[in-house]
Design an enzyme around this catalytic site. Sequence first.
Site, PDB file in Angstrom:
ATOM      1  N   ASP A 199      -9.258  -1.267  -7.344  1.00  0.00           N
ATOM      2  CA  ASP A 199      -8.787  -0.009  -6.791  1.00  0.00           C
ATOM      3  C   ASP A 199      -8.419   1.004  -7.867  1.00  0.00           C
ATOM      4  OD1 ASP A 199      -9.133  -1.340  -4.434  1.00  0.00           O
ATOM      5  OD2 ASP A 199      -7.145  -0.896  -3.639  1.00  0.00           O
ATOM      6  N   ARG A 230       9.245  -0.207  -9.413  1.00  0.00           N
ATOM      7  CA  ARG A 230       8.635   1.120  -9.444  1.00  0.00           C
ATOM      8  C   ARG A 230       9.329   2.099 -10.385  1.00  0.00           C
ATOM      9  NH1 ARG A 230       4.462  -1.435  -8.302  1.00  0.00           N
ATOM     10  NH2 ARG A 230       3.797  -1.558  -6.121  1.00  0.00           N
ATOM     11  N   ASP A 286       5.797   2.899  -1.781  1.00  0.00           N
ATOM     12  CA  ASP A 286       5.619   2.929  -3.229  1.00  0.00           C
ATOM     13  C   ASP A 286       5.268   4.309  -3.755  1.00  0.00           C
ATOM     14  OD1 ASP A 286       6.346   0.348  -3.766  1.00  0.00           O
ATOM     15  OD2 ASP A 286       4.345  -0.440  -3.382  1.00  0.00           O
ATOM     16  N   SER A 324      -2.579  -7.600   1.413  1.00  0.00           N
ATOM     17  CA  SER A 324      -2.422  -7.049   0.074  1.00  0.00           C
ATOM     18  C   SER A 324      -1.166  -7.633  -0.545  1.00  0.00           C
ATOM     19  CB  SER A 324      -2.316  -5.532   0.128  1.00  0.00           C
ATOM     20  OG  SER A 324      -1.063  -5.156   0.627  1.00  0.00           O
TER      21      SER A 324
END
Lengths: 404, 404, 404, 404
Positions: free
Chosen positions: C17, C99, C128, C182
């Site tokens: 990705d 993050r 996110d 995922s």
Amino acid sequence: MKGEVKKVVLAYSGGLDTSIILRWLQDQYQCEVVTFTADLGQGEELEPARKKALLMGIKPENIYIDDLREEFVRDFVFPMFRANALYEGVYLLGTSIARPLIAKRQIEIVQATGADAVAHGATGKGNDQVRFELGYYALKPDIKVIAPWRLWDLGSRTKLLDFAEKHQIPISKDKRGEAPYSTDANLLHISYEGKALEDPWVEPFEDMFTRSVSPEKAPDKATYVEIEFEQGNAVAIDGEKLSPASLLTKLNALGGANGIGRLDLVENRFVGMKSRGVYETPGGSILIVAHRAIESLTLDRGEAHLKDELMPRYAELIYNGFWWSPERKAIQTMIDEVSQNVSGTVRLKLYKGNVTVVGRKSDKSLYRHDYVTFEEDSVYNQRDAEGFIKLNALRMRLAKMARG
Amino acid sequence: MKGEVKKVVLAYSGGLDTSIILRWLQDQYQCEVVTFTADLGQGEELEPARKKALLMGIKPENIYIDDLREEFVRDFVFPMFRANALYEGVYLLGTSIARPLIAKRQIEIVQATGADAVAHGATGKGNDQVRFELGYYALKPDIKVIAPWRLWDLGSRTKLLDFAEKHQIPISKDKRGEAPYSTDANLLHISYEGKALEDPWVEPFEDMFTRSVSPEKAPDKATYVEIEFEQGNAVAIDGEKLSPASLLTKLNALGGANGIGRLDLVENRFVGMKSRGVYETPGGSILIVAHRAIESLTLDRGEAHLKDELMPRYAELIYNGFWWSPERKAIQTMIDEVSQNVSGTVRLKLYKGNVTVVGRKSDKSLYRHDYVTFEEDSVYNQRDAEGFIKLNALRMRLAKMARG
Amino acid sequence: MKGEVKKVVLAYSGGLDTSIILRWLQDQYQCEVVTFTADLGQGEELEPARKKALLMGIKPENIYIDDLREEFVRDFVFPMFRANALYEGVYLLGTSIARPLIAKRQIEIVQATGADAVAHGATGKGNDQVRFELGYYALKPDIKVIAPWRLWDLGSRTKLLDFAEKHQIPISKDKRGEAPYSTDANLLHISYEGKALEDPWVEPFEDMFTRSVSPEKAPDKATYVEIEFEQGNAVAIDGEKLSPASLLTKLNALGGANGIGRLDLVENRFVGMKSRGVYETPGGSILIVAHRAIESLTLDRGEAHLKDELMPRYAELIYNGFWWSPERKAIQTMIDEVSQNVSGTVRLKLYKGNVTVVGRKSDKSLYRHDYVTFEEDSVYNQRDAEGFIKLNALRMRLAKMARG
Amino acid sequence: MKGEVKKVVLAYSGGLDTSIILRWLQDQYQCEVVTFTADLGQGEELEPARKKALLMGIKPENIYIDDLREEFVRDFVFPMFRANALYEGVYLLGTSIARPLIAKRQIEIVQATGADAVAHGATGKGNDQVRFELGYYALKPDIKVIAPWRLWDLGSRTKLLDFAEKHQIPISKDKRGEAPYSTDANLLHISYEGKALEDPWVEPFEDMFTRSVSPEKAPDKATYVEIEFEQGNAVAIDGEKLSPASLLTKLNALGGANGIGRLDLVENRFVGMKSRGVYETPGGSILIVAHRAIESLTLDRGEAHLKDELMPRYAELIYNGFWWSPERKAIQTMIDEVSQNVSGTVRLKLYKGNVTVVGRKSDKSLYRHDYVTFEEDSVYNQRDAEGFIKLNALRMRLAKMARG
């Protein structure tokens, strides 16, 4: 009780009640008494307290008279104002905030004199006994605490006066009769409660007030004043740098002259009942408005709202006597951190009881004219608002769909 | 955009801006427009709005003009005052509290007319767009929302006037020039913001204010007033029972005449920037003081402090537009439950900007003279205080012992 | 879009990705791309990312590969655990806490390389994107942010694969088919969501899990472990001092081997919808139990309860992406202050999914055997309890008397 | 003390300690004693208590033996679980929640029998004395409370046994020696504390536990169970509708058999010291996990987070004995309102101490697969996220710009 304590540090005002306590301690415990008299800005001469103590047989080295005004404002009043503390939405905590300092100083004198006990003159129904004693215990866990009002049998005015006469304690004329109310005073405020004020439907008499003129008697022309803040603390008035106590003194003068700072309320005591109190806090009433105004410009929204949500708890801690508690200190740490950016100048209009903010500016201002203007601008994309609203609405839309 | 919507309900004031929006909607979407004009006590005639709408081709059955004043005060203002809501410590939320009602009524008209969209005249930088739209989505999740200010290219005064002239929308003379500020009004308050007020260091001009005389011009003699409460709501003034809107109208008159209710502040908008607002809330400023006073007598301490701790959150929810959110309703349920006992009478002195509580009484009073008196009493054992203090102190003593 | 940015720092995993994103950025913006790949303990080789980046034309000096594991645990995971943070009562915030560090490092690389934009591979529906971008903006307000998933038209697996083939981006075999869910991984946890997990009534398959054996497959014999804390942070296991990342690695091994740390929940995303997530947090699940246990011995009640009341807010801030907000920092200041005394040792039993505290000791312990014992004692006067209870009861008695 | 009370209602277990209290009351006050023995699910026969009371001269009409199990679970345990109450993060409040019911029933018996006093067997160091007495005073403000453990001089085991022998109170053999710990039991839990458990570093002995097997001894195969909720309350297990007490009984059996619900902690008592407690709460430990899971699907985020923020306060109120306080009731009103939508089914896996949620479903579910899917969708516009993030970031950008 004789032999129970050998040396006791008494919070001694020099007035009739604490003089009676002084003698009573000598009688009951046959112990040495150390008197501690503080100038917290209550507006009374302290030397008479020394003379009285000497007269009652206290050794000169056992008489402590301290001017604590700067420490009081710098380390107690100002930290509390950084939090915008208001108990039950309105009360500026003028009595509550003085007690922790008195307790601290009494314990310091205990350490200095090798005393093993402390005593105070607060009654058994009020908050002050709690505030004093929680301070004593928090600072010196093994201290012996004597609270004469909870112990003796002198629970009426007549008995007190009899005791005083019997022990040749001088009674000033105005103390002969029943006082119409009791008061507590320091640089931040004066309180009135009890007796004539006990019916909460009855308005206080005008001649009771001592620190402010009534709004009616205040000047017909407004006074404008600028207060400068650094890191959450007021540091100057109209450009003149002032020490904490001097600054509060000046604000008291300004407020008092303009009819500012009277408050009449019914409050919830920590010991469980409601009481009615009337207060004058002229300078403090100006200060809290000014402080909120400089915060409005310099605090981020997240900081400001967090402070607002914790404020009632913080105020309750101080009111209830938990100044020295670990959690009050923890909240203070957070408040002080956030206050690092609270600097700038606030312009106020003082007029017959009103404190009105009419201007504020700061080098640390988070206010941005270019972001807020109605005009077309290049810094803010109005279309962002659509997404903002839609995602904020999403959960409510889903709830409506599911629940109808 | 043509075809995107078939019928849109517009919050229509009859003024220039929403008239331009009306025409723009007709142009852009080629759709039917339903106008909705509410009397929320803003103090303007509504019939001119009907005439204008007709002139602009709106069908008579598509013109809704509603007097919502009683609903506004009863179902929005009063519930909010039961919470003592103040945003950021000072703002009485006068604009915020009107938006949910407008949104609700617009959605009702959507249902009545089979419309598929709503439109409003709020700009893309403010809070009102959020408040309107969160209301729309919460009440009708599938509604189409049109916010012309975020969509069109008429982002300056000149362009708007050009558009109006081009489409023969009448422009009153005072709208030709730039207004020095924008306002929003309803029965609770009027706000001023923008342009001339954008510098937070500059004091507002006296002639801007419309709902109150200045404290300086207010009468030299105080007005005394008694407000009666039932279950948290004001129901009578000086013994006269009044409907919610009539009561607030009367308080506005009393407050306005006595210079009460002006506020100048910098606030944190939900959309992320700070803005400066000036407000007049004459009646509301009296009401909140009176409400706190009757609560001080009738709420238990635990109830009062719980309310105080949740208030900033509650006020933030209303300010941010979450009136219709599940959590605002949840908090309201609690507040309303607690308000069951908030009944009684408060006596106030109104004088040149000041609202002073001078008396409060209630059949539900929790204040007990016999418990609070300084005199000897039989209901409260002062020695209980010793144990109370000692156990409250215990954890702090242990902490001091362990930590030094 | 060409010309809009000149150099962009991409958070690059080396996977399919973000490789597609890399190429898409090159195509769309004709700009220089800087790749940033971090080792946060996700358990993947990073060198392949370098090779891939080189293959795609990234200059060697524009490839940043950093081992951030120690910084991650020391400056992000540990501060969060000092707060006992659990989102919605159960979630240990394993994704959320990584993050802010990635955002911080990306901005550092922006500064180092003179870039003017950042890009990330988070989708437009999740948390996110918010966490990354709030970090970028908070640390560098003028940064340009590119979120390809919200911009491009490659919104399905097929389109992505087509794009990859067209641009000769290598596709590993296991990426050909649809992944059944995922994942996101770092030293604190691994998450699974989407696709096969989207029905919250369906139990996850056993073979999905990678960091822990199932409780059923864990050893039949318990493992005992002692964790030592200093000032709120775990510093040693069974007497062996370990760096933050080493310590968490070891706890992961211990937890994973004993079937500890699996969690299956439905959570409320900041963007407004609910989602279902499954997590493995073996070491963190041990750590939070141990941390609470050492706090139970060393924190004062007031401190502990204050922390507990602020925790949900603190966890929400981290979950929502506000790590870098002023209010998160303010709360952290308070937590860190309170954590000064949180030192000592906790003994735990790990057995088939269970983490059980079986012992705790500390030099800073506030637990006092002599105060708590059932035996007669000299330190606590049981009669104090009467006064304590009576004053605590007083307001409730008064309420009952008045209200019936 | 003779003459001080005329009739006292004693919370009487039939055990040695309360039998001694019974006799002591008769001796000291020469008053009539009414015994009240409740079945709260503690798992003991109650008829022996009747016989003992008769033997000790209690009139048959003065012996009250009530099965309160349904009321206990329905009106106390379930409301508390609707709040997800955990004291200090972990404790399920099993002892705390039984006290208010006992107090309520004692006061009812006071009313029925014309008694003027109540007595209980809780010691002067614990929380239970507070919980009992706050209940008494809140429900009957003028009640006389007798707490023998704070009054008498029987403060050691030896003295108690001497008193029993002297007064011919039968002592069962196992009471001769010192019990290694004390316990309290009801349908929700059993507690162990004191003596052998007083060193918090020492692990409890396995043979102390009575309500659960150890995880080691639990079955090697997991048990799956489905719990159905209506409006926040569990109403059925595996499809079988059960009354509150029957349902909790069944959960206890399920939990106990699977090694679920043991807890070992150090807690902060309301009276100021820390104590170590060990608990078994097999059914409750299942119930709280299941309740949170059904809430995760059916509560709006705003509701859920509001509940989470108030929970520590609510749990503290119950722990400290304020069940009957106005503020506990106020919070309960809010929780109950929010619980209206908390209906559905949770599927759990029980295995050797673990309670794992493996599925949840509800007609009131707010989870929407179409909103959360990774696939392209038509219901959520990913570009909305950009505006959402930008406006959320705005204040932080402004703060960074101003503060650097």
